[in-house]
Motif scaffolding. Structure first.
Motif, PDB file in Angstrom:
ATOM      1  N   UNK A 221      18.462 -29.094 -60.198  1.00 45.56           N
ATOM      2  CA  UNK A 221      17.514 -28.140 -60.616  1.00 45.56           C
ATOM      3  C   UNK A 221      15.901 -28.810 -60.664  1.00 45.56           C
ATOM      4  N   UNK A 222      15.740 -29.966 -60.842  1.00 47.66           N
ATOM      5  CA  UNK A 222      14.515 -30.475 -61.190  1.00 47.66           C
ATOM      6  C   UNK A 222      14.044 -31.451 -60.107  1.00 47.66           C
ATOM      7  N   UNK A 223      14.792 -31.603 -58.962  1.00 49.33           N
ATOM      8  CA  UNK A 223      14.061 -32.393 -57.852  1.00 49.33           C
ATOM      9  C   UNK A 223      13.026 -31.826 -57.103  1.00 49.33           C
ATOM     10  N   UNK A 224      12.386 -32.794 -56.690  1.00 51.76           N
ATOM     11  CA  UNK A 224      11.084 -32.138 -55.848  1.00 51.76           C
ATOM     12  C   UNK A 224      11.207 -32.236 -54.493  1.00 51.76           C
ATOM     13  N   UNK A 225      10.471 -31.835 -53.502  1.00 48.21           N
ATOM     14  CA  UNK A 225      10.560 -31.429 -52.068  1.00 48.21           C
ATOM     15  C   UNK A 225      10.949 -32.840 -51.478  1.00 48.21           C
ATOM     16  N   UNK A 226      10.416 -33.983 -51.720  1.00 54.49           N
ATOM     17  CA  UNK A 226      10.709 -34.971 -50.672  1.00 54.49           C
ATOM     18  C   UNK A 226      12.040 -35.549 -51.168  1.00 54.49           C
ATOM     19  N   UNK A 227      12.414 -35.369 -52.219  1.00 46.68           N
ATOM     20  CA  UNK A 227      13.981 -35.838 -52.775  1.00 46.68           C
ATOM     21  C   UNK A 227      14.634 -34.841 -52.258  1.00 46.68           C
ATOM     22  N   UNK A 228      14.525 -33.590 -52.418  1.00 48.38           N
ATOM     23  CA  UNK A 228      15.480 -32.482 -51.992  1.00 48.38           C
ATOM     24  C   UNK A 228      15.823 -32.646 -50.730  1.00 48.38           C
ATOM     25  N   UNK A 229      14.876 -32.740 -49.932  1.00 50.85           N
ATOM     26  CA  UNK A 229      14.822 -32.774 -48.403  1.00 50.85           C
ATOM     27  C   UNK A 229      15.694 -34.217 -47.789  1.00 50.85           C
ATOM     28  N   UNK A 230      15.394 -35.361 -48.590  1.00 55.18           N
ATOM     29  CA  UNK A 230      16.108 -36.405 -48.336  1.00 55.18           C
ATOM     30  C   UNK A 230      17.571 -36.200 -48.781  1.00 55.18           C
ATOM     31  N   UNK A 231      18.070 -35.367 -49.715  1.00 58.83           N
ATOM     32  CA  UNK A 231      19.285 -35.363 -50.266  1.00 58.83           C
ATOM     33  C   UNK A 231      20.165 -33.904 -49.573  1.00 58.83           C
ATOM     34  N   UNK A 246      13.358 -26.170 -43.424  1.00 55.40           N
ATOM     35  CA  UNK A 246      12.674 -26.557 -44.925  1.00 55.40           C
ATOM     36  C   UNK A 246      11.502 -27.382 -44.606  1.00 55.40           C
ATOM     37  N   UNK A 247      11.607 -28.080 -43.875  1.00 60.68           N
ATOM     38  CA  UNK A 247      10.531 -29.119 -43.353  1.00 60.68           C
ATOM     39  C   UNK A 247       9.463 -28.298 -42.618  1.00 60.68           C
ATOM     40  N   UNK A 248       9.615 -27.536 -41.978  1.00 57.86           N
ATOM     41  CA  UNK A 248       8.410 -26.763 -41.275  1.00 57.86           C
ATOM     42  C   UNK A 248       7.717 -25.855 -42.406  1.00 57.86           C
ATOM     43  N   UNK A 249       8.628 -25.356 -43.265  1.00 62.78           N
ATOM     44  CA  UNK A 249       7.746 -24.660 -44.570  1.00 62.78           C
ATOM     45  C   UNK A 249       6.801 -25.753 -45.427  1.00 62.78           C
ATOM     46  N   UNK A 250       7.438 -26.759 -45.590  1.00 58.46           N
ATOM     47  CA  UNK A 250       6.633 -27.926 -46.305  1.00 58.46           C
ATOM     48  C   UNK A 250       5.525 -28.591 -45.421  1.00 58.46           C
ATOM     49  N   UNK A 251       5.651 -28.821 -44.233  1.00 62.30           N
ATOM     50  CA  UNK A 251       4.737 -29.330 -43.464  1.00 62.30           C
ATOM     51  C   UNK A 251       3.628 -28.301 -43.033  1.00 62.30           C
ATOM     52  N   UNK A 252       3.935 -27.164 -42.588  1.00 62.09           N
ATOM     53  CA  UNK A 252       2.878 -26.312 -42.240  1.00 62.09           C
ATOM     54  C   UNK A 252       1.634 -26.290 -43.172  1.00 62.09           C
ATOM     55  N   UNK A 253       1.848 -25.887 -44.340  1.00 66.46           N
ATOM     56  CA  UNK A 253       0.833 -25.868 -45.515  1.00 66.46           C
ATOM     57  C   UNK A 253      -0.092 -27.034 -45.377  1.00 66.46           C
ATOM     58  N   UNK A 254       0.552 -28.362 -45.329  1.00 60.89           N
ATOM     59  CA  UNK A 254      -0.232 -29.569 -45.563  1.00 60.89           C
ATOM     60  C   UNK A 254      -0.974 -29.801 -44.113  1.00 60.89           C
ATOM     61  N   UNK A 255      -0.375 -29.350 -42.887  1.00 65.28           N
ATOM     62  CA  UNK A 255      -1.160 -29.399 -41.684  1.00 65.28           C
ATOM     63  C   UNK A 255      -2.256 -28.566 -41.899  1.00 65.28           C
TER      64      UNK A 255
END
Lengths: 276, 300
Positions: A221-231, A246-255
């Motif tokens: 419940x307290x994991x962040x995105x990088x850890x969540x995706x790695x797990x 999930x990665x697309x959802x994270x990467x698009x705003x960053x791009x």
């Protein structure tokens, strides 16, 4: 004339190959996120989805705690950005303008801390967070991220404050304004672009951090995105569709962020390197 | 203007104000970065296990002695050095080519400059996951591409083989960070005045000669700074290895950070793990010294 046209073509082919290599993993990520389940396991892999399947996106948000990871990352990264920029605006101004002993020592200390490998401090920090009951919390990560981004932020802002003409402060001084008043009312508004650039860099660093997030916050419940995706990976079969969505959802705003603020980011990153 | 006088009359001397303004940042650094380094060192002199923190006792340099006799430690050191040297060298060469290209005027240059920032901005765990899927032994697109081009006659288990796994990590790292190196070098190239090239052309110097006589020496300080950042980053590589291989197969990709993490948080051996962390710290310190020496020689 003929020769230069050919070298032009070769040049553009080279550029296109470079861009293709940079972009290809993202292309693969996006098509994987839209592939229907049966197509994910095609041998050889197919280069275009047979139909645009949204199931992976739905699964990432409903069957997995991806939304929780996003919420955690947003809270931790924005708080870190706010704290780090707030704290280093003061420090950066003092280091750039005020006269007191030990300024160079403080800047040198910050520079050497920025070289610290996270792994060299993770074991005592883990114990400290445990003693302070800050494991599996936002505050533990925010405190740590603020500290590890302070050096970068402080250097950037100190450099930036130095570029603001000193005449303005002298004029304010003649008017009888205190240094603190001058800082808040005159310098900070002028420094807004530099502060913004620094904030973007701090935000990206906090958003992407992995080691401390992995070790401090072990509850799902307290994991962040990088850890969540790695797990994300399940026990036996890897849910590639869900991971990709999930990665697309994270990467698009960053791009989008990188494309919008490209010049600021580059100037912030290179300021230190070029001036030495 | 009453307000001005009011604040002025509180009369904080400038140097005290300076210390006050620096204090919060400095306190964070001292408490969360400097103090832990010393505590890592003191932990490394104990046999502390995470399950029984109160039973830890002082054992002097025993952890270090057993590490130096441990093949796994030396293999992790070798992997880390190999990864660092090869990936930073490749990043430097590829980054330099990118910088030279981006420094030329051509259509679409802005787009290229924006595109190269994207791999840098993406979390390493996500880019590593992307590469892991592309390297997959059955469904991976890299096998597909190499097979179609005739480079391999059957699909390979790139991440599952001790001879290729570390190279896979290096390629994924170069993909992510060479563009960043390119941007730093580009910033260095842009500080070189055009008159220098004009003068060199008038003197009849060839393009190649101009590169070695004008470009390279002038971009050197920027290059050294970029190299420091990249070398130290590569040396502490963790996220990429954690996701891509977890250190396997058979510890063939286990780097020092990965080894320290496993010892600390899987084996819960805080004494030994801290000793590895201290050794990483010392390595990083030595690498920094070498670069600082090079930089100061450059400035003379």
């Amino acid at each position: 004339m003929h020769k230069s046209r050919w070298s032009n073509i070769i040049f553009y082919v080279g550029v296109v190959i470079f861009i293709a290599i940079i972009v290809f993993p993202f292309y693969w990520l996006i098509i994987t996120s839209f592939k229907p389940p049966e197509q994910l396991w095609d041998i050889p892999p197919t280069w275009w989805p047979s139909r645009f399947y949204l199931g992976s996106y739905i699964a990432a948000f409903t069957e997995r705690p991806f939304l929780t990871y996003l919420k955690n990352s947003i809270i931790v990264a924005t708080s870190t950005t706010a704290f780090a920029v707030f704290v280093t605006s003061f420090a950066g101004y003092a280091l750039a303008r005020l006269h007191f002993k030990g300024k160079n020592a403080i800047l040198a200390l910050a520079l050497s801390v920025s070289m610290f490998p996270g792994i060299a401090i993770v074991s005592p920090l883990f114990l400290m967070m445990k003693e302070w009951n800050l494991l599996n919390s936002y505050i533990g990560l925010i405190l740590t991220y603020t500290t590890i981004t302070i050096p970068l932020s402080m250097w950037n802002l100190t450099t930036f404050f130095r570029t603001i003409p000193a005449d303005l402060e002298e004029a304010a001084k003649v008017d009888g304004a205190s240094p603190f008043y001058t800082f808040i009312r005159i310098i900070l508004p002028l420094a807004a672009p530099g502060i913004f650039t620094t904030a973007i860099l701090v935000f990206i660093a906090a958003w992407n951090e992995f080691l401390f997030a992995l070790t401090f916050n072990t509850e799902d419940a307290l994991r962040t995105v990088p850890v969540g995706i790695a797990m994300f990976p399940g026990q036996y079969t890897l849910p590639w569709g869900d991971i990709s969505a999930a990665s697309v959802v994270v990467v698009l705003p960053l791009i989008i962020m990188v494309l919008l603020f490209q010049q600021r980011i580059v100037s912030g990153l290179t300021a230190g390197a070029v001036k030495g | 203007m009453q307000k001005h006088r009011g604040i002025r009359s509180t009369g904080i001397p400038e140097n005290i104000l300076g210390y006050l303004m620096v204090a919060p940042a400095l306190l964070c650094i001292l408490l969360i970065a400097i103090y832990p380094v010393f505590r890592t060192f003191s932990l490394s002199l104990t046999d502390m296990k995470m399950q029984f923190p109160n039973m830890a006792k002082y054992i002097g340099l025993d952890n270090y002695i057993s590490l130096l006799q441990n093949d796994r430690f030396w293999s992790a050191t070798y992997n880390t050095l190999f990864f660092t040297v090869v990936s930073v060298a490749l990043e430097l060469v590829i980054g330099f080519v990118m910088a030279l290209i981006m420094n030329m005027p051509f259509k679409g240059r802005g787009l290229v400059r924006a595109a190269v920032l994207v791999p840098w901005a993406v979390p390493t765990t996500i880019s590593a996951t992307m590469w892991k899927f592309m390297y997959h032994d059955q469904f991976g697109v890299i096998n597909d591409i190499l097979f179609r081009m005739g480079f391999i006659d059957q699909y390979q288990s790139w991440l599952g083989s001790t001879s290729s796994a570390l190279w896979c990590a290096i390629i994924a790292d170069v993909w992510k960070t060479a563009p960043f190196m390119g941007l730093l070098l580009l910033a260095g190239l842009q500080t070189i005045p055009a008159e220098l090239y004009e003068a060199a052309t008038v003197d009849g110097a060839s393009k190649v000669k101009q590169f070695f006589r004008v470009t390279l020496p002038l971009v050197m300080p920027t290059m050294l700074v970029a190299l420091i950042f990249r070398t130290l980053d590569a040396f502490r590589v963790f996220d990429l290895i954690f996701v891509l291989t977890g250190g396997g197969p058979g510890n063939s990709t286990e780097t020092l950070s990965m080894y320290a993490y496993t010892t600390l948080f899987r084996n819960l051996n805080f004494g030994m793990g801290s000793a590895i962390a201290v050794l990483i710290f010392i390595f990083i310190f030595l690498i920094s010294l070498v670069y600082i020496h090079l930089l100061s020689r450059q400035n003379d």
